[in-house]
Design an enzyme around this catalytic site. Structure first.
Site, PDB file in Angstrom:
ATOM      1  N   ARG A   1      -9.142   7.099   5.390  1.00 40.31           N
ATOM      2  CA  ARG A   1      -8.671   5.993   4.539  1.00 40.31           C
ATOM      3  C   ARG A   1      -8.487   6.458   3.099  1.00 40.31           C
ATOM      4  NH1 ARG A   1     -13.101   1.665   5.828  1.00 40.31           N
ATOM      5  NH2 ARG A   1     -12.024   0.365   4.295  1.00 40.31           N
TER       6      ARG A   1
ATOM      7  N   ARG B   1     -21.714  -2.289   4.062  1.00 40.11           N
ATOM      8  CA  ARG B   1     -20.933  -3.512   4.290  1.00 40.11           C
ATOM      9  C   ARG B   1     -21.080  -4.023   5.721  1.00 40.11           C
ATOM     10  NH1 ARG B   1     -14.788  -3.928   2.381  1.00 40.11           N
ATOM     11  NH2 ARG B   1     -14.411  -2.171   3.776  1.00 40.11           N
TER      12      ARG B   1
ATOM     13  N   ARG C   1       0.817  -1.210   0.000  1.00 38.64           N
ATOM     14  CA  ARG C   1       0.000   0.000   0.000  1.00 38.64           C
ATOM     15  C   ARG C   1       0.852   1.262   0.000  1.00 38.64           C
ATOM     16  NH1 ARG C   1      -4.627  -2.358   2.083  1.00 38.64           N
ATOM     17  NH2 ARG C   1      -6.476  -1.172   2.538  1.00 38.64           N
TER      18      ARG C   1
HETATM   19  P1  ATP Z   1     -11.547  -3.648   0.248  1.00 41.86           P
HETATM   20  O1  ATP Z   1     -12.890  -3.176   0.665  1.00 41.86           O
HETATM   21  O2  ATP Z   1     -11.206  -3.190  -1.156  1.00 41.86           O
HETATM   22  O3  ATP Z   1     -11.377  -5.123   0.414  1.00 41.86           O
HETATM   23  P2  ATP Z   1     -10.335  -2.116   2.433  1.00 41.86           P
HETATM   24  O4  ATP Z   1      -9.760  -0.809   2.030  1.00 41.86           O
HETATM   25  O5  ATP Z   1     -11.586  -2.121   3.138  1.00 41.86           O
HETATM   26  O6  ATP Z   1     -10.420  -2.996   1.167  1.00 41.86           O
HETATM   27  P3  ATP Z   1      -8.285  -3.664   3.970  1.00 41.86           P
HETATM   28  O7  ATP Z   1      -7.304  -4.045   2.924  1.00 41.86           O
HETATM   29  O8  ATP Z   1      -9.068  -4.713   4.601  1.00 41.86           O
HETATM   30  O9  ATP Z   1      -9.301  -2.605   3.414  1.00 41.86           O
HETATM   31  O10 ATP Z   1      -7.480  -2.785   5.067  1.00 41.86           O
HETATM   32  C1  ATP Z   1      -8.091  -2.264   6.224  1.00 41.86           C
HETATM   33  C2  ATP Z   1      -7.102  -1.466   7.046  1.00 41.86           C
HETATM   34  O11 ATP Z   1      -5.989  -2.294   7.432  1.00 41.86           O
HETATM   35  C3  ATP Z   1      -6.456  -0.285   6.323  1.00 41.86           C
HETATM   36  O12 ATP Z   1      -7.245   0.882   6.396  1.00 41.86           O
HETATM   37  C4  ATP Z   1      -5.135  -0.130   7.104  1.00 41.86           C
HETATM   38  O13 ATP Z   1      -5.351   0.489   8.349  1.00 41.86           O
HETATM   39  C5  ATP Z   1      -4.757  -1.565   7.389  1.00 41.86           C
HETATM   40  N1  ATP Z   1      -3.910  -2.137   6.312  1.00 41.86           N
HETATM   41  C6  ATP Z   1      -4.230  -3.177   5.503  1.00 41.86           C
HETATM   42  N2  ATP Z   1      -3.239  -3.450   4.646  1.00 41.86           N
HETATM   43  C7  ATP Z   1      -2.254  -2.553   4.902  1.00 41.86           C
HETATM   44  C8  ATP Z   1      -0.977  -2.298   4.340  1.00 41.86           C
HETATM   45  N3  ATP Z   1      -0.507  -3.022   3.313  1.00 41.86           N
HETATM   46  N4  ATP Z   1      -0.237  -1.285   4.872  1.00 41.86           N
HETATM   47  C9  ATP Z   1      -0.683  -0.552   5.884  1.00 41.86           C
HETATM   48  N5  ATP Z   1      -1.888  -0.723   6.462  1.00 41.86           N
HETATM   49  C10 ATP Z   1      -2.670  -1.708   5.985  1.00 41.86           C
END
Ligand code: ATP
Ligand code: MG
Length: 232
Positions: free
Chosen positions: A177, A133, A94
């Protein structure tokens, strides 16, 4: 002649709520990919009350990113089980820092990336999706009240247990986010684009986007099977 072939090594990225988890799940079901989701790994650590879970709990609830070294350690530990298989990373990397570490590790393991899937979903629709969600926390199963509701309102289809909201799926946290996404993650598109491995998939819903990804994966699989990795 038989060219050397290898599995598909890929990752999926996109804004918060773009449907990374949903697409990854369908790809797993239809193509037998092994997947590693950084978000799921982090939430599991929180649920299990591990030291990492305690470190990241409030950061995630606020919509902040977890420090690179924490998430890198979690994900890199999982990469060993990917060898020899088709795989897809979900939600990682990320940041540019994470991407650089990942490249180095994959290079060392002799399994560099073939494909980066970028989900391009209009911002007007993603907040509504996040508000809609609900999840089954123990399994990570996700429901959407408009597109993919549970069979019985409020309950998980498989276990019948109650669904909950993710603590970071609310209006205020979503803003953070999205800001983090723009500042830290969007630059990665350029990073992968310049390597010629980025593919964009536009759509308002996961149902609209999935067939396009499905088609792409069939194509990539065909190319890798025919020509080996140099062709791709
Ligand atoms: P989606 O709905 O597309 O599956 P999402 O944006 O809801 O994705 P997740 O990937 O589940 O989210 O991530 C949720 C939270 O976990 C992020 O907001 C962050 O705080 C943390 N996080 C997840 N992956 C990373 C990463 N690679 N680096 C830093 N923080 C992360
Ligand atoms: Mg996710």
């Amino acid at each position: 002649t038989t060219a050397p072939t290898h599995p598909i090594r890929s990752l999926i990225m996109g804004s918060p709520g773009a449907g990374k988890g949903t697409q990854t799940k369908r790809i797993t079901a239809n193509f037998g990919f092994v997947t590693v989701s950084s978000g799921d790994l982090l939430r599991k650590n929180i649920a299990d009350g591990t030291p990492i879970g305690k470190e990241v709990d409030s950061l995630i609830a606020k919509g902040e990113l977890v420090p690179d070294q924490t998430v890198v350690r979690l994900v890199v530990d999982e990469l060993g089980r990917l060898a020899g298989k088709d795989w897809m990373l979900d939600g990682f990397p990320r940041t540019l820092g994470q991407a650089q570490v990942l490249d180095k590790v994959l290079e060392e393991k002799g399994m560099p990336l073939d494909l980066v899937i970028n989900l391009d979903v209009p911002e007007e629709v993603i907040l509504q999706r996040i508000m809609d969600r609900w999840i089954h926390a123990p399994s990570g199963r996700t429901y959407n009240l408009s597109y993919n509701p549970p069979k019985v309102a409020g309950l998980d289809d498989v276990t019948g247990e109650p669904l909950t909201k993710r603590p970071d799926d609310n209006v205020d946290t979503f803003k953070t986010r999205l800001d983090k996404y723009h500042a830290e993650t969007m630059p990665l598109r350029q990073y992968y684009e310049s390597r010629g491995i980025l593919k964009n998939f536009f759509g308002k819903t996961s149902d609209e986007i999935y067939p396009l990804i499905d088609e792409e994966l069939r194509e990539v699989r065909g190319k890798l099977a025919t020509h080996g990795r140099n062709a791709y």
